[in-house]
Write a protein that holds these residues in place. Structure first.
Motif, PDB file in Angstrom:
ATOM      1  N   GLY A 262       0.773  -1.233   0.000  1.00 37.75           N
ATOM      2  CA  GLY A 262       0.000   0.000   0.000  1.00 37.75           C
ATOM      3  C   GLY A 262       0.802   1.280   0.000  1.00 37.75           C
ATOM      4  N   TYR A 263       1.850   1.345   0.819  1.00 42.04           N
ATOM      5  CA  TYR A 263       2.611   2.590   0.898  1.00 42.04           C
ATOM      6  C   TYR A 263       3.352   2.876  -0.400  1.00 42.04           C
ATOM      7  N   ALA A 264       3.797   1.840  -1.061  1.00 35.29           N
ATOM      8  CA  ALA A 264       4.461   2.028  -2.354  1.00 35.29           C
ATOM      9  C   ALA A 264       3.459   2.444  -3.432  1.00 35.29           C
TER      10      ALA A 264
ATOM     11  N   PRO B  82       1.963   6.969  -4.284  1.00 33.12           N
ATOM     12  CA  PRO B  82       2.229   7.919  -5.373  1.00 33.12           C
ATOM     13  C   PRO B  82       1.439   7.621  -6.648  1.00 33.12           C
ATOM     14  N   VAL B  83       1.216   6.361  -6.929  1.00 36.97           N
ATOM     15  CA  VAL B  83       0.463   5.990  -8.131  1.00 36.97           C
ATOM     16  C   VAL B  83      -1.006   6.370  -7.969  1.00 36.97           C
ATOM     17  N   ILE B  84      -1.566   6.091  -6.796  1.00 38.44           N
ATOM     18  CA  ILE B  84      -2.955   6.466  -6.522  1.00 38.44           C
ATOM     19  C   ILE B  84      -3.096   7.984  -6.569  1.00 38.44           C
ATOM     20  N   GLU B  85      -2.149   8.683  -5.955  1.00 42.87           N
ATOM     21  CA  GLU B  85      -2.196  10.148  -5.942  1.00 42.87           C
ATOM     22  C   GLU B  85      -2.164  10.705  -7.360  1.00 42.87           C
ATOM     23  N   TYR B  86      -1.323  10.137  -8.202  1.00 40.72           N
ATOM     24  CA  TYR B  86      -1.230  10.604  -9.588  1.00 40.72           C
ATOM     25  C   TYR B  86      -2.586  10.477 -10.287  1.00 40.72           C
TER      26      TYR B  86
ATOM     27  N   THR C 220      -4.753  13.611   1.299  1.00 41.34           N
ATOM     28  CA  THR C 220      -3.961  13.384   2.502  1.00 41.34           C
ATOM     29  C   THR C 220      -4.831  12.797   3.610  1.00 41.34           C
ATOM     30  N   ASP C 221      -6.041  13.327   3.757  1.00 37.51           N
ATOM     31  CA  ASP C 221      -6.973  12.788   4.753  1.00 37.51           C
ATOM     32  C   ASP C 221      -7.356  11.350   4.429  1.00 37.51           C
ATOM     33  N   VAL C 222      -7.569  11.067   3.146  1.00 39.36           N
ATOM     34  CA  VAL C 222      -7.905   9.704   2.724  1.00 39.36           C
ATOM     35  C   VAL C 222      -6.790   8.737   3.105  1.00 39.36           C
ATOM     36  N   ILE C 223      -5.536   9.126   2.856  1.00 39.94           N
ATOM     37  CA  ILE C 223      -4.411   8.243   3.182  1.00 39.94           C
ATOM     38  C   ILE C 223      -4.304   8.059   4.692  1.00 39.94           C
ATOM     39  N   ALA C 224      -4.521   9.132   5.446  1.00 39.71           N
ATOM     40  CA  ALA C 224      -4.483   9.004   6.910  1.00 39.71           C
ATOM     41  C   ALA C 224      -5.571   8.047   7.396  1.00 39.71           C
ATOM     42  N   LEU C 225      -6.783   8.200   6.880  1.00 39.33           N
ATOM     43  CA  LEU C 225      -7.873   7.296   7.270  1.00 39.33           C
ATOM     44  C   LEU C 225      -7.609   5.866   6.817  1.00 39.33           C
ATOM     45  N   ALA C 226      -7.107   5.710   5.603  1.00 37.31           N
ATOM     46  CA  ALA C 226      -6.825   4.376   5.074  1.00 37.31           C
ATOM     47  C   ALA C 226      -5.755   3.677   5.912  1.00 37.31           C
ATOM     48  N   GLY C 227      -4.761   4.442   6.366  1.00 43.75           N
ATOM     49  CA  GLY C 227      -3.699   3.868   7.190  1.00 43.75           C
ATOM     50  C   GLY C 227      -4.170   3.474   8.569  1.00 43.75           C
ATOM     51  N   MET C 228      -5.151   4.187   9.095  1.00 38.19           N
ATOM     52  CA  MET C 228      -5.656   3.883  10.439  1.00 38.19           C
ATOM     53  C   MET C 228      -6.739   2.813  10.423  1.00 38.19           C
ATOM     54  N   SER C 229      -7.312   2.564   9.272  1.00 42.16           N
ATOM     55  CA  SER C 229      -8.392   1.580   9.164  1.00 42.16           C
ATOM     56  C   SER C 229      -7.822   0.175   9.043  1.00 42.16           C
TER      57      SER C 229
ATOM     58  N   THR D 294      -6.178  -0.746  -0.698  1.00 40.27           N
ATOM     59  CA  THR D 294      -7.595  -1.063  -0.891  1.00 40.27           C
ATOM     60  C   THR D 294      -8.461  -0.072  -0.135  1.00 40.27           C
ATOM     61  N   ASN D 295      -8.074   0.219   1.102  1.00 41.93           N
ATOM     62  CA  ASN D 295      -8.822   1.204   1.882  1.00 41.93           C
ATOM     63  C   ASN D 295      -8.822   2.566   1.192  1.00 41.93           C
ATOM     64  N   ALA D 296      -7.664   2.972   0.690  1.00 44.71           N
ATOM     65  CA  ALA D 296      -7.573   4.262   0.000  1.00 44.71           C
ATOM     66  C   ALA D 296      -8.461   4.275  -1.233  1.00 44.71           C
TER      67      ALA D 296
END
Length: 178
Positions: free
Chosen positions: A20-22, A25-29, A43-52, A58-60
């Motif tokens: 996921g972390y790798a 950048p692809v998802i952001e693009y 940024t909020d989506v990634i923070a929520l996805a990381g905490m979920s 997949t969460n993102a």
């Protein structure tokens, strides 16, 4: 819109390696290319996805799909990012046992490892810049950098569970920023 979500996340699922972390950048693009979310929203989506619970990518994807097109968008984005991995694993499982020691496959994996590390570092630096921890409009947030470096040091040099590091970082944020 739904078709674009499906195609974008299928593409991400097919070309992204390293977890996921790798993939951030692809998802952001893709999110920026389609104008689905602003940078702070992403940024909020990634923070929520990381905490979920569950895989970050997949969460993102599900969060991006939901913010973009509601429940149906969430389902389509989740299927789009997961289906390629599912298909690839099914196909590889048929042949991997036979070719796992092939020199070309081993060489490919040795080449992918540093690239994945680079993508993860890139995502971390972008996240820090977008949240004004380093660089950005705010310049430099010394307290944020100390929390980041402290958490990194604790994770690298102790056996403390990461959940406790997350909780302690949250408490440090309350103390410092309140």
């Amino acid at each position: 819109m739904l078709w674009d979500l499906l195609l974008a996340f299928l593409k991400i699922g097919f070309v992204s390696f390293g977890g996921g972390y790798a993939m951030i950048p692809v998802i952001e693009y893709e999110v920026q290319r389609h104008g689905w979310l602003t940078t702070p929203q992403f940024t909020d989506v990634i923070a929520l996805a990381g905490m979920s619970p569950g895989p970050l990518a997949t969460n993102a994807a599900v969060f991006v799909g939901y913010k973009t097109a509601g429940i149906l968008g969430a389902i389509i984005a989740g299927v789009g990012i997961s289906l390629p991995s599912f298909l690839i694993i099914i196909l590889l499982s048929l042949y991997l046992a036979r070719i796992s020691q092939h020199p070309l496959l081993q060489s490919a994996f040795y080449g992918l490892r540093p690239m994945i590390t680079g993508l993860i570092c890139y995502a971390a630096i972008r996240f820090a810049v977008q949240n004004d921890i380093i660089g950005g409009a705010g310049g430099f947030d010394g307290a944020g950098v100390l929390i980041m470096l402290g958490a990194l040091a604790v994770l690298m040099f102790t056996k403390i569970h990461p959940v406790f590091v997350i909780l302690l970082s949250g408490v440090a944020g309350i103390v410092i920023y309140s």
